[in-house]
Motif scaffolding. Structure first.
Motif, mmCIF file in Angstrom:
data_model
loop_
_atom_site.group_PDB
_atom_site.id
_atom_site.type_symbol
_atom_site.label_atom_id
_atom_site.label_comp_id
_atom_site.label_asym_id
_atom_site.label_seq_id
_atom_site.Cartn_x
_atom_site.Cartn_y
_atom_site.Cartn_z
ATOM 1 N N VAL A 61 0.841 -1.211 -0.152
ATOM 2 C CA VAL A 61 0.021 -0.053 0.018
ATOM 3 C C VAL A 61 0.934 1.253 0.046
ATOM 4 O O VAL A 61 1.832 1.345 0.573
ATOM 5 C CB VAL A 61 -0.828 0.098 1.295
ATOM 6 N N ILE A 62 0.548 2.110 -0.724
ATOM 7 C CA ILE A 62 1.413 3.398 -0.609
ATOM 8 C C ILE A 62 -0.042 4.646 -0.288
ATOM 9 O O ILE A 62 -0.945 4.683 -1.056
ATOM 10 C CB ILE A 62 1.845 3.978 -2.055
ATOM 11 N N ARG A 83 -2.010 -0.992 -3.688
ATOM 12 C CA ARG A 83 -3.303 0.036 -3.531
ATOM 13 C C ARG A 83 -2.750 1.226 -3.117
ATOM 14 O O ARG A 83 -1.923 1.283 -2.325
ATOM 15 C CB ARG A 83 -4.247 -0.936 -2.488
ATOM 16 N N PHE A 84 -3.647 2.076 -3.334
ATOM 17 C CA PHE A 84 -3.245 3.779 -3.085
ATOM 18 C C PHE A 84 -4.424 4.206 -2.235
ATOM 19 O O PHE A 84 -5.681 3.759 -2.301
ATOM 20 C CB PHE A 84 -3.272 4.484 -4.184
ATOM 21 N N GLU A 297 -10.580 -3.960 5.141
ATOM 22 C CA GLU A 297 -10.793 -2.920 3.902
ATOM 23 C C GLU A 297 -10.157 -1.593 4.437
ATOM 24 O O GLU A 297 -10.104 -1.148 5.544
ATOM 25 C CB GLU A 297 -12.232 -2.361 4.084
ATOM 26 N N LEU A 298 -9.370 -0.711 3.363
ATOM 27 C CA LEU A 298 -8.506 0.438 3.930
ATOM 28 C C LEU A 298 -9.511 1.474 3.717
ATOM 29 O O LEU A 298 -10.615 1.666 2.976
ATOM 30 C CB LEU A 298 -7.518 0.458 2.753
ATOM 31 N N LEU A 299 -9.092 2.693 4.482
ATOM 32 C CA LEU A 299 -9.958 3.834 4.431
ATOM 33 C C LEU A 299 -9.502 4.717 3.365
ATOM 34 O O LEU A 299 -8.250 4.771 2.957
ATOM 35 C CB LEU A 299 -9.665 4.675 5.602
ATOM 36 N N ASP A 303 -9.472 5.183 -6.475
ATOM 37 C CA ASP A 303 -9.839 4.380 -7.470
ATOM 38 C C ASP A 303 -8.815 4.685 -8.504
ATOM 39 O O ASP A 303 -8.899 5.643 -9.246
ATOM 40 C CB ASP A 303 -11.149 4.614 -7.910
ATOM 41 N N ARG A 304 -7.619 3.500 -9.001
ATOM 42 C CA ARG A 304 -6.694 4.027 -9.730
ATOM 43 C C ARG A 304 -7.224 4.047 -11.411
ATOM 44 O O ARG A 304 -6.627 4.891 -11.933
ATOM 45 C CB ARG A 304 -5.599 2.659 -9.640
#
Ligand code: NDP
Ligand code: OXD
Length: 308
Positions: A61-62, A83-84, A297-299, A303-304
């Motif tokens: 993750v970044i 994931r961003f 789930e990330l906060l 959406d790339r």
């Protein structure tokens, strides 16, 4: 497992300190002094060096260190699987609302003219623009734009807004992507709070300025690349736009030789409209770090595909 902080232009020490205050056991690396790249699973980045993320085989993750993620999305060496996330925080929206309100009030009360008159020892009352005669239009009604629109409304302005999808904000006339012309026809002071994407790059151009209700003014607090610079100069010279307040530029710092510096009708600030607070961001970063480690789930995911 470690967390990496990387930026070419920001002091990251306050962020490291804020993270360690929340959890003294965190293993934090600051670029460029990275000892164990294989341990890095989560990175926090703002204007990172090219190809940097290829060096971290276990990166998952970044997180952007700001609201904008264009600096990450334009790096096509970052694998699709990473994931961003980004910073969404009350103080980011609050600072932006303050900046925009100040800029709008400066426009209607002609502050720039009075500063100029003071330098020349000129005592000359000018006619202010009336709030009731002016509509402020906000392009981008996301986390920050929607708060800016609400705050302007609370301060007695007529406000309209434009976003990709239909929004519902009390007292604000909201338009969707296909209704840009109608939005511009209503708007005297246009505020850009869009993310920078292939669709929005160069959106602040001569056609857009022509579409605005007159007198027209521009406040760009999103990204420099939204603005077609030569179109703005032309619009200012021909009074299509009376004044522009610019906080962001396609080249930052704005070079000393840039023609914007010498323009009376342009107010320049050095990308300070809203700045992430280390303590507030540290809480969000740690929350997402824990979520990543536990597979939750990330906060504030990006959406790339959409580009924001
Ligand atoms: P969000 O992602 O929360 O909101 C983006 C908004 O733009 C959404 O309403 C979205 O519509 C709309 N939008 C996106 N693409 C289009 C399009 N093609 N046409 C019309 N509307 C579109 O972003 P934030 O509010 O958090 O931040 C906005 C930007 O502000 C950042 O990307 C950054 O560039 C800038 N910023 C600048 C700062 C400064 O100091 N100058 C500080 C912080 C941010 P929908 O809701 O329908 O998806
Ligand atoms: C941001 C910014 O996106 O500082 O947060 O511009």
């Amino acid at each position: 497992m470690s967390l990496l902080l990387v930026s070419k232009n920001r002091n990251l020490k306050p962020y490291k300190e804020a993270l360690l205050e929340l959890d003294p056991n965190l293993d934090i690396e600051i670029w460029p002094g990275i000892s164990k790249p294989e341990k890095v699973q989560f990175a926090v980045a703002w204007r990172h060096p090219a190809n940097l993320f290829e060096k971290f085989p276990n990166l998952k993750v970044i997180s952007s260190l700001g609201a904008g993620v264009d600096h990450l999305l334009k790096d096509d060496t970052i694998p699709e699987s990473i994931r961003f996330t980004r910073i969404v925080a009350p103080s980011l929206s609050g600072q932006m609302a303050d900046y925009v309100l100040t800029a709008v009030l400066n426009i209607i009360r002609k502050t720039d003219h009075y500063i100029d008159q003071q330098r020349k020892a000129v005592w000359k009352p000018l006619e202010s623009l009336k709030k009731s005669d002016i509509t402020v239009g906000v392009m981008g009604l996301g986390e920050i734009g929607s708060e800016v629109a609400e705050m302007l409304k609370k301060n007695g302005f007529s406000v309209c807004g434009w976003a990709r999808s239909r929004k519902s904000i009390d007292g604000v006339n909201c338009y969707t992507k296909g209704e840009l012309g109608a939005f511009l026809n209503q708007t005297n002071i246009v505020i850009c709070l869009l993310p920078l994407t292939p669709e929005t790059n160069g959106i602040l151009d001569l056609d857009l300025f022509k579409g605005l209700k007159k007198p027209a003014y521009l406040i760009n607090v999103a990204r420099g690349e939204h603005l077609v610079q030569e179109d703005l100069i032309y619009a200012l010279d021909t009074d299509l736009i009376h004044h522009a307040t610019l906080d962001v530029f396609s080249q930052e710092p704005l070079p000393e030789s840039h023609p914007f510096w010498g323009r009376e009708k342009i107010t320049i600030t050095p990308h300070i409209a809203s700045v992430t607070d280390p303590k507030e961001s540290a809480e969000l970063i740690l929350e997402n770090y824990k979520r990543m480690l536990s597979g939750m789930e990330l906060l504030h995911k990006v959406d790339r595909e959409a580009g924001y």
